[in-house]
Design a protein around this motif. Structure first.
Motif, PDB file in Angstrom:
ATOM      1  N   GLN A 172     -18.003 -25.871  33.015  1.00 16.50           N
ATOM      2  CA  GLN A 172     -18.598 -24.967  32.037  1.00 16.50           C
ATOM      3  C   GLN A 172     -19.552 -24.982  30.926  1.00 16.50           C
ATOM      4  OE1 GLN A 172     -18.142 -21.400  33.674  1.00 16.50           O
ATOM      5  NE2 GLN A 172     -17.570 -22.785  36.247  1.00 16.50           N
ATOM      6  N   MET A 173     -19.171 -26.402  29.991  1.00 13.85           N
ATOM      7  CA  MET A 173     -19.324 -26.455  28.897  1.00 13.85           C
ATOM      8  C   MET A 173     -20.828 -27.258  28.795  1.00 13.85           C
ATOM      9  SD  MET A 173     -17.666 -24.902  26.798  1.00 13.85           S
ATOM     10  CE  MET A 173     -17.656 -25.560  24.991  1.00 13.85           C
ATOM     11  N   GLU A 174     -21.589 -27.514  29.201  1.00 11.71           N
ATOM     12  CA  GLU A 174     -22.412 -28.997  29.380  1.00 11.71           C
ATOM     13  C   GLU A 174     -23.532 -28.552  28.390  1.00 11.71           C
ATOM     14  OE1 GLU A 174     -22.508 -26.884  32.633  1.00 11.71           O
ATOM     15  OE2 GLU A 174     -22.881 -28.693  33.886  1.00 11.71           O
ATOM     16  N   ALA A 175     -23.623 -27.598  28.264  1.00 16.21           N
ATOM     17  CA  ALA A 175     -24.873 -27.205  27.247  1.00 16.21           C
ATOM     18  C   ALA A 175     -24.724 -28.050  25.661  1.00 16.21           C
ATOM     19  CB  ALA A 175     -25.534 -25.947  26.906  1.00 16.21           C
ATOM     20  N   LEU A 176     -23.046 -27.310  24.893  1.00 14.46           N
ATOM     21  CA  LEU A 176     -22.865 -27.421  23.985  1.00 14.46           C
ATOM     22  C   LEU A 176     -21.670 -28.883  23.621  1.00 14.46           C
ATOM     23  CD1 LEU A 176     -20.635 -24.423  23.937  1.00 14.46           C
ATOM     24  CD2 LEU A 176     -22.540 -25.327  22.702  1.00 14.46           C
ATOM     25  N   LYS A 177     -21.913 -29.959  24.560  1.00  9.65           N
ATOM     26  CA  LYS A 177     -21.572 -31.126  24.001  1.00  9.65           C
ATOM     27  C   LYS A 177     -21.640 -31.848  22.712  1.00  9.65           C
ATOM     28  CE  LYS A 177     -22.869 -35.032  26.065  1.00  9.65           C
ATOM     29  NZ  LYS A 177     -23.019 -36.011  26.802  1.00  9.65           N
ATOM     30  N   ASN A 178     -22.584 -32.148  22.111  1.00  6.80           N
ATOM     31  CA  ASN A 178     -22.514 -32.639  21.501  1.00  6.80           C
ATOM     32  C   ASN A 178     -21.871 -31.607  19.788  1.00  6.80           C
ATOM     33  OD1 ASN A 178     -23.454 -34.817  22.509  1.00  6.80           O
ATOM     34  ND2 ASN A 178     -25.392 -34.430  22.258  1.00  6.80           N
ATOM     35  N   ARG A 179     -21.918 -30.299  20.309  1.00  6.44           N
ATOM     36  CA  ARG A 179     -21.313 -29.197  19.077  1.00  6.44           C
ATOM     37  C   ARG A 179     -20.100 -29.601  18.643  1.00  6.44           C
ATOM     38  NH1 ARG A 179     -22.574 -24.004  19.251  1.00  6.44           N
ATOM     39  NH2 ARG A 179     -25.410 -23.774  19.865  1.00  6.44           N
ATOM     40  N   ARG A 180     -19.434 -29.368  16.784  1.00  6.11           N
ATOM     41  CA  ARG A 180     -18.102 -29.795  16.647  1.00  6.11           C
ATOM     42  C   ARG A 180     -17.407 -28.366  17.087  1.00  6.11           C
ATOM     43  NH1 ARG A 180     -16.931 -32.761  11.473  1.00  6.11           N
ATOM     44  NH2 ARG A 180     -18.375 -34.304  12.097  1.00  6.11           N
ATOM     45  N   THR A 181     -16.150 -28.724  16.955  1.00  8.05           N
ATOM     46  CA  THR A 181     -15.052 -28.118  17.646  1.00  8.05           C
ATOM     47  C   THR A 181     -15.245 -26.440  17.242  1.00  8.05           C
ATOM     48  OG1 THR A 181     -13.401 -28.865  16.730  1.00  8.05           O
ATOM     49  CG2 THR A 181     -13.923 -29.532  18.925  1.00  8.05           C
ATOM     50  N   SER A 182     -15.420 -26.532  15.683  1.00  6.05           N
ATOM     51  CA  SER A 182     -15.570 -25.615  14.600  1.00  6.05           C
ATOM     52  C   SER A 182     -16.875 -24.310  14.959  1.00  6.05           C
ATOM     53  CB  SER A 182     -15.051 -25.862  13.218  1.00  6.05           C
ATOM     54  OG  SER A 182     -16.623 -26.599  12.868  1.00  6.05           O
ATOM     55  N   GLU A 183     -17.319 -24.882  15.578  1.00 10.81           N
ATOM     56  CA  GLU A 183     -19.116 -24.263  15.763  1.00 10.81           C
ATOM     57  C   GLU A 183     -18.646 -23.700  16.589  1.00 10.81           C
ATOM     58  OE1 GLU A 183     -21.628 -27.853  13.444  1.00 10.81           O
ATOM     59  OE2 GLU A 183     -21.454 -27.448  16.067  1.00 10.81           O
ATOM     60  N   ILE A 184     -18.009 -23.430  18.205  1.00 11.85           N
ATOM     61  CA  ILE A 184     -17.588 -22.687  19.223  1.00 11.85           C
ATOM     62  C   ILE A 184     -16.634 -22.281  19.240  1.00 11.85           C
ATOM     63  CG2 ILE A 184     -18.746 -24.627  20.331  1.00 11.85           C
ATOM     64  CD1 ILE A 184     -15.926 -24.881  21.320  1.00 11.85           C
ATOM     65  N   SER A 185     -17.222 -20.904  20.045  1.00 11.56           N
ATOM     66  CA  SER A 185     -16.020 -19.534  19.949  1.00 11.56           C
ATOM     67  C   SER A 185     -15.270 -20.042  20.099  1.00 11.56           C
ATOM     68  CB  SER A 185     -16.378 -18.656  20.556  1.00 11.56           C
ATOM     69  OG  SER A 185     -16.512 -18.768  22.205  1.00 11.56           O
ATOM     70  N   GLY A 186     -13.782 -19.119  20.384  1.00 13.15           N
ATOM     71  CA  GLY A 186     -12.809 -19.276  20.996  1.00 13.15           C
ATOM     72  C   GLY A 186     -12.281 -19.607  22.042  1.00 13.15           C
ATOM     73  N   GLY A 187     -13.302 -19.069  23.034  1.00 15.50           N
ATOM     74  CA  GLY A 187     -13.050 -19.292  24.545  1.00 15.50           C
ATOM     75  C   GLY A 187     -13.773 -20.439  24.802  1.00 15.50           C
ATOM     76  N   GLN A 188     -14.973 -20.741  23.700  1.00 13.64           N
ATOM     77  CA  GLN A 188     -15.170 -21.868  24.411  1.00 13.64           C
ATOM     78  C   GLN A 188     -14.016 -23.141  23.990  1.00 13.64           C
ATOM     79  OE1 GLN A 188     -18.227 -21.333  22.184  1.00 13.64           O
ATOM     80  NE2 GLN A 188     -20.040 -21.210  23.823  1.00 13.64           N
ATOM     81  N   GLN A 189     -13.496 -23.188  22.718  1.00 13.02           N
ATOM     82  CA  GLN A 189     -12.475 -24.516  22.375  1.00 13.02           C
ATOM     83  C   GLN A 189     -11.712 -24.274  23.468  1.00 13.02           C
ATOM     84  OE1 GLN A 189     -11.007 -23.284  18.301  1.00 13.02           O
ATOM     85  NE2 GLN A 189     -13.097 -23.308  17.243  1.00 13.02           N
ATOM     86  N   GLN A 190     -11.187 -23.436  24.090  1.00 15.02           N
ATOM     87  CA  GLN A 190      -9.364 -23.229  25.338  1.00 15.02           C
ATOM     88  C   GLN A 190     -10.180 -23.924  26.137  1.00 15.02           C
ATOM     89  OE1 GLN A 190      -7.013 -21.376  26.284  1.00 15.02           O
ATOM     90  NE2 GLN A 190      -7.733 -22.902  27.322  1.00 15.02           N
ATOM     91  N   ARG A 191     -11.605 -23.978  26.764  1.00 13.71           N
ATOM     92  CA  ARG A 191     -11.708 -24.859  27.656  1.00 13.71           C
ATOM     93  C   ARG A 191     -12.387 -26.349  26.978  1.00 13.71           C
ATOM     94  NH1 ARG A 191     -15.953 -21.398  31.320  1.00 13.71           N
ATOM     95  NH2 ARG A 191     -15.010 -19.108  30.669  1.00 13.71           N
ATOM     96  N   VAL A 192     -12.573 -26.873  26.025  1.00 16.24           N
ATOM     97  CA  VAL A 192     -12.697 -27.927  25.433  1.00 16.24           C
ATOM     98  C   VAL A 192     -11.779 -28.173  25.698  1.00 16.24           C
ATOM     99  CG1 VAL A 192     -13.206 -29.400  23.955  1.00 16.24           C
ATOM    100  CG2 VAL A 192     -14.725 -27.548  24.948  1.00 16.24           C
ATOM    101  N   ALA A 193     -10.315 -27.273  24.833  1.00 19.79           N
ATOM    102  CA  ALA A 193      -9.129 -28.204  24.882  1.00 19.79           C
ATOM    103  C   ALA A 193      -8.319 -27.943  26.679  1.00 19.79           C
ATOM    104  CB  ALA A 193      -8.180 -26.852  24.616  1.00 19.79           C
ATOM    105  N   LEU A 194      -9.109 -27.876  27.983  1.00 14.66           N
ATOM    106  CA  LEU A 194      -8.520 -27.403  28.998  1.00 14.66           C
ATOM    107  C   LEU A 194      -9.394 -29.125  29.682  1.00 14.66           C
ATOM    108  CD1 LEU A 194      -9.055 -24.261  31.211  1.00 14.66           C
ATOM    109  CD2 LEU A 194      -7.397 -26.027  31.290  1.00 14.66           C
ATOM    110  N   ALA A 195     -10.644 -29.224  28.896  1.00 16.41           N
ATOM    111  CA  ALA A 195     -11.075 -30.214  30.355  1.00 16.41           C
ATOM    112  C   ALA A 195     -10.370 -31.510  29.631  1.00 16.41           C
ATOM    113  CB  ALA A 195     -12.669 -30.443  29.004  1.00 16.41           C
ATOM    114  N   ARG A 196     -10.065 -31.191  28.141  1.00 16.93           N
ATOM    115  CA  ARG A 196      -9.726 -32.189  27.875  1.00 16.93           C
ATOM    116  C   ARG A 196      -8.829 -33.243  28.048  1.00 16.93           C
ATOM    117  NH1 ARG A 196      -8.128 -33.225  21.035  1.00 16.93           N
ATOM    118  NH2 ARG A 196      -6.188 -31.236  22.259  1.00 16.93           N
ATOM    119  N   ALA A 197      -7.549 -32.037  28.236  1.00 24.27           N
ATOM    120  CA  ALA A 197      -6.540 -32.741  28.634  1.00 24.27           C
ATOM    121  C   ALA A 197      -5.946 -33.227  30.317  1.00 24.27           C
ATOM    122  CB  ALA A 197      -5.625 -30.991  28.922  1.00 24.27           C
TER     123      ALA A 197
END
Lengths: 401, 310
Positions: A172-197
């Motif tokens: 559930q991160m479609e809206a933030l796809k072009n953001r830098r990873t420093s521009e998103i919250s800790g919970g969102q970073q967590q989701r990105v890390a999951l999606a990446r793995a």
């Protein structure tokens, strides 16, 4: 009453790690459930073992050298949510790093579906990691981070784009796809890390305390989220945590570790209700430890009362230590009955849904009893004498230590 | 009524702000004076001199002339007054540029692995290595350059060793070549590359490298896709720190390049010395400064665009 499979909770080498598979595989390989044959030949077959850790030790040189893992063996099944639980420094993260390939084992071997991967570098193992601090690439966008593994595998461009979109949707991160990873919250970073793995669809996903940096509410949400992702993707999850509650709520099986060893492997219920050792009992949930005398299948508490118990392997008759969970003890004012123990109420703590009574037995041992609050039950008063403690049937567990 | 009440504190605030600004200017005054006296004013002198005519025995004549500037690119033939390109200036400029690029490249080749090595040592040992890197700064540049001369001259350490071992029969001519200049400048400017790259590598989160390997990147790809972009600021800073002084280097080419292989700095020096053409020297200096400024502005543009691109 303890179930028959409790023999497997012991560390006796003859029956270690052999349990009935809780998750059936999509390979069509049906294995009889309840097969509790405790011989060497009944190791889980390669078809349903994802990771097989065989007698692995890890020694870090130095003065003194550190034995981070000490002859650890564990078979992790495919599609399983497996948790390594233990206090910091118990070796759980080292074991994870060995499986990921960041460190080689000093002794023993690691097998992935019957293939020895002990010497394979991490980039050649179909295993991905969600790091504790997420380790997102700061110079890439959310989508670029998720695409990285797929690019490295040389997937075609349109397939990468499709998978990235699918992963973004999954977390559930479609809206933030072009953001830098420093521009998103800790919970969102967590989701990105999951999606990446998850994007390269690894055979095994390793998660190194991924929730420890999140606040309580977010952590609860992510626990449910992780369980959902594991169900949806069918990937084997190996989860490392020091949080016993997290381990119990999410896992299919839990391995409790201490000082470089695995003390017990089992379903959360087994670990909680029938801990093999004092350390496990103490680490998971609240515990009362009482002195007792074992004779046959009966323990006699020092403070009085006899109870029938299941005797684990390797415990001889004589003085033993038994576990009594606070919720298996109750207290009432009055003369003790035949199965009850005389106690003194020292303190009563009201905590909303339950009342915790701090009791003292005739032997001087302190015991906590936790009773759910129900309407119409008269509150206990502290300092009352002449109280009786009852123990729920099966509430006494014999520990080997 | 309400206005009056709210106005009063605002006025006080303004007053405080004014005082604050005044204090700041007062504190900055010494710095401003020094910058003006020792940087801006000499620069102004240079600009003025570049538009004057050369004096007969050096110095300048106070009459307006564009010759200083035109002489940078073209020169008038002494006999028939025709104009021709100032080949010497252009080739010297070209040599300065290429030697500076080579020097920057060589400091990168030697400096980045050195910085990486130091940054991956245990903290206690890092300080020792950094200390060793900065030791040459304590010694005079001229002395160090002459020491290099001792290494590479015909009867120097390198040639004697090679002769002794029997690898060569006659000494290799290394002094007074472009190689000698590049070698010397690489040695002199290496710390200026190592230190900023070290700072970048030291800040690098090695878990990101592990993450890259975990996501199927081999060593080289992990370096190119993850490590390099993250230590790039340090590499760029180091390159600027090496490239700019290389362009204007004076002592090293003079000692190791001899009289033949001039670099831009030597050309400028020549105009103020034996050449007795101060306006040309001033114009050359300003040109060098302009070249450096243009490349710096270009760099800032490029990096800021990269950042906004995300």
């Amino acid at each position: 009453m303890p179930r028959p499979e409790d023999c497997c909770l012991s560390r006796a080498p003859s029956c270690k790690l052999i349990e009935k598979p809780s998750v059936m595989q999509d390979t069509g390989m049906q294995q009889e459930t309840g097969n509790m044959d405790s011989t060497e030949t009944s190791r889980p077959s390669a078809g349903d073992t994802a990771i097989d850790v065989v007698r692995v030790s890890k020694i870090f040189p130095g003065d003194p050298e550190v034995r981070a893992l000490d002859d650890v063996s564990v078979a992790i099944r495919r599609n399983e949510f497996f948790t390594l639980l233990g206090p910091s420094g118990c070796g759980k993260t080292t074991l994870l790093r060995l499986i990921a390939g960041f460190e080689p084992p000093s002794m023993g071997s690691l097998r992935l579906r019957d293939k020895d991967i002990s010497r394979l570098p991490p980039n050649r193992r179909p295993i991905n990691t969600v790091f504790q601090n997420y380790a997102l690439f700061p110079h890439m966008s959310v989508a670029q981070n998720i695409a990285f593994g797929l690019e490295m595998l040389g997937k075609p461009r349109d397939e990468i784009a499709a998978t990235v979109d699918e992963m973004l949707k999954l977390v559930q991160m479609e809206a933030l796809k072009n953001r830098r990873t420093s521009e998103i919250s800790g919970g969102q970073q967590q989701r990105v890390a999951l999606a990446r793995a998850l994007a390269p669809h690894p055979e095994v996903l390793l998660l190194d305390e991924p929730l420890s940096a999140l606040d309580l509410k977010l952590r609860k949400e992510m626990q449910i989220e992780l369980k959902r992702l594991q169900n949806e993707t069918g990937i084997t999850f190996i989860f490392v945590t020091h949080d016993q509650e997290e381990a119990l709520t999410m896992s299919d099986r839990v391995a409790v570790m201490s000082a470089g060893k695995i003390l017990q492997i089992g379903a959360p219920r087994e670990i909680y209700e029938a801990p093999a050792e004092r350390f496990v009992a103490n680490f998971i949930g609240e515990s009362n430890f009482l002195d007792a005398e074992l004779a046959g299948d009966t323990v006699r508490l020092k403070a009085g009362g006899s109870f029938r118990v299941a005797v684990p392997d390797g415990v001889a008759a004589g003085p033993v230590s038994v576990l009594l969970r606070p919720e298996h003890a109750s207290v009432r004012i009055g003369e003790p009955g035949p199965e009850e123990l005389p106690v003194q109420i020292e303190n009563v703590v009201y905590s909303g849904d339950a009342t915790v009574a701090h009791l003292r037995l005739s032997t001087g041992e302190a015991v906590k009893a936790r009773m759910p609050n129900a309407p119409g039950v008269a509150p206990l008063s502290s300092g009352a004498k002449g109280a009786a403690m009852g123990i729920a049937p099966g509430g006494i567990t014999v520990l080997k230590d | 009524m309400t206005d009056a009440i709210s106005e009063a504190p605002r006025a006080l605030e303004r007053e405080a702000e004014k005082n604050d600004i005044r204090t700041r200017w007062l504190l900055a005054t010494p710095a401003i004076v020094i910058i003006f006296l020792f940087a801006t004013a000499p620069l102004f002198v240079m600009v003025v001199y570049s538009f004057l005519a050369p004096g007969d025995y050096g110095n300048v004549k106070w009459e307006f002339s564009l010759d200083g500037w035109t002489n940078v690119l073209v020169q008038r033939d002494i006999f028939d007054d025709t104009l021709m390109w100032a080949d010497a200036h252009l080739s010297i400029f070209w040599r300065s540029l290429s030697l500076s690029v080579i020097t920057t490249f060589l400091t990168l080749v030697f400096g980045v692995p050195t910085a990486w090595f130091i940054a991956t040592q245990p903290p206690g040992r890092r300080e020792v290595w950094l200390f060793l890197i900065t030791v040459p700064f304590w010694t005079n540049l001229l002395v160090r350059t002459i020491a290099i001369q001792e290494l590479i001259r015909a009867e120097g350490v390198i040639n004697n060793t090679l002769l002794f071992v029997g690898l060569i029969n006659a000494p290799i001519q290394m002094m007074f070549t472009d190689f000698a200049i590049a070698f010397g400048m690489t040695y002199v400017y290496l710390p200026l590359m190592v230190l900023p790259v070290y700072a970048a590598v030291e800040k690098l989160d090695f878990r990101l490298v592990e993450a890259a390997h975990d996501l199927y990147a081999g060593r080289w790809v992990a370096f190119r896709r993850v490590i390099l972009p993250l230590i790039k600021p340090g590499i760029i800073a180091g390159s600027i720190l090496v490239f700019i002084p290389s362009l204007g280097a004076y002592v090293t080419p003079r000692v190791l390049g001899g009289g033949k292989n001039l670099m831009f700095g030597n050309l400028i020096e020549l105009q103020f010395g034996a050449g007795r053409n101060w306006p040309l020297g001033a114009a050359l200096s300003l040109m060098l400064m302009a070249a450096v400024m243009v490349s710096l502005i270009y760099y800032v543009r490029v990096t800021s665009r990269e950042q906004s691109d995300g």
